[in-house]
Write an enzyme that holds these catalytic residues in place. Sequence first.
Site, short mmCIF file in Angstrom:
data_model
loop_
_atom_site.label_atom_id
_atom_site.label_comp_id
_atom_site.label_asym_id
_atom_site.label_seq_id
_atom_site.Cartn_x
_atom_site.Cartn_y
_atom_site.Cartn_z
N ARG A 49 54.43 49.08 4.69
CA ARG A 49 52.99 49.13 5.00
C ARG A 49 52.47 47.70 5.11
NH1 ARG A 49 48.21 51.26 6.56
NH2 ARG A 49 46.43 50.48 5.41
N PHE A 50 51.82 47.36 6.22
CA PHE A 50 51.09 46.11 6.33
C PHE A 50 49.68 46.40 5.82
CE2 PHE A 50 53.48 44.94 10.53
CZ PHE A 50 54.67 44.85 9.83
N SER A 52 45.99 44.76 4.58
CA SER A 52 45.13 43.59 4.47
C SER A 52 44.19 43.72 3.28
CB SER A 52 44.30 43.41 5.76
OG SER A 52 45.15 43.15 6.85
N GLY A 92 38.43 41.52 5.05
CA GLY A 92 37.42 41.86 6.05
C GLY A 92 37.88 41.66 7.47
N ASP A 125 38.23 41.97 15.14
CA ASP A 125 39.38 41.99 14.25
C ASP A 125 40.18 40.71 14.49
OD1 ASP A 125 41.66 42.47 12.73
OD2 ASP A 125 41.85 44.56 13.36
N ARG A 127 42.78 39.62 12.47
CA ARG A 127 43.99 39.60 11.64
C ARG A 127 45.22 39.21 12.46
NH1 ARG A 127 43.67 45.46 9.02
NH2 ARG A 127 42.91 45.88 11.13
#
Length: 198
Positions: A49-50, A52, A92, A125, A127
């Site tokens: 699982r990635f 954040s 976030g 986003d 990320r």
Amino acid sequence: MIKIQAEANVPTEHGNFRMIAFAENAQDWMPHMAIVAENTDFTQPVNVRFHSECITGEVFHSQKCECGQQLDAAMKYMHENGGMVIYLRQEGRNIGIINKLRAYSLQEKGLDTVQANLELGLPADDRNFGIAIDILNNLGVEKINLLTNNPEKVRFVEESNIELNSRIPLQIPANENSRGYLQTKKDFFGHLLDDNNE
């Protein structure tokens, strides 16, 4: 280049894990983490699982998102089936906690999560899941089963040297406060959510 800076066995309420800190240098106070279940078989496709960072959801149990519940569910799954959570310090969607709270304030005025970020002049986003690929390579992982609803995470794996064996959904039912957030995930980002997550 990130590399292993420290590691130790850590017992948790979900089971025993090997926690490995990745950073460019040992003075980094916010390293990315690989949280590896003790029964993980690296000769088979590894469940991954990635995830954040979300201090509001994970530490303070905010009901505005499902992040804390997803992290708990992922760790429970890894304990039972083997695998790892790659914990990315990208609070976030990588705008940081201060901007995240500013975005929350705008949401109180009627904007959704994407509109709030854009109103602040920030990406919807920001990320970078390439960091997770670097961690997998560092650990010698070649093939994974990815726990995600996010097609962007799938894309990062498919465009890397890591083989995607399968995608495993990780869905948390919506509550009164998170329903709009999850709907935005589905409508704007294309998250693969079923009707219970709308």
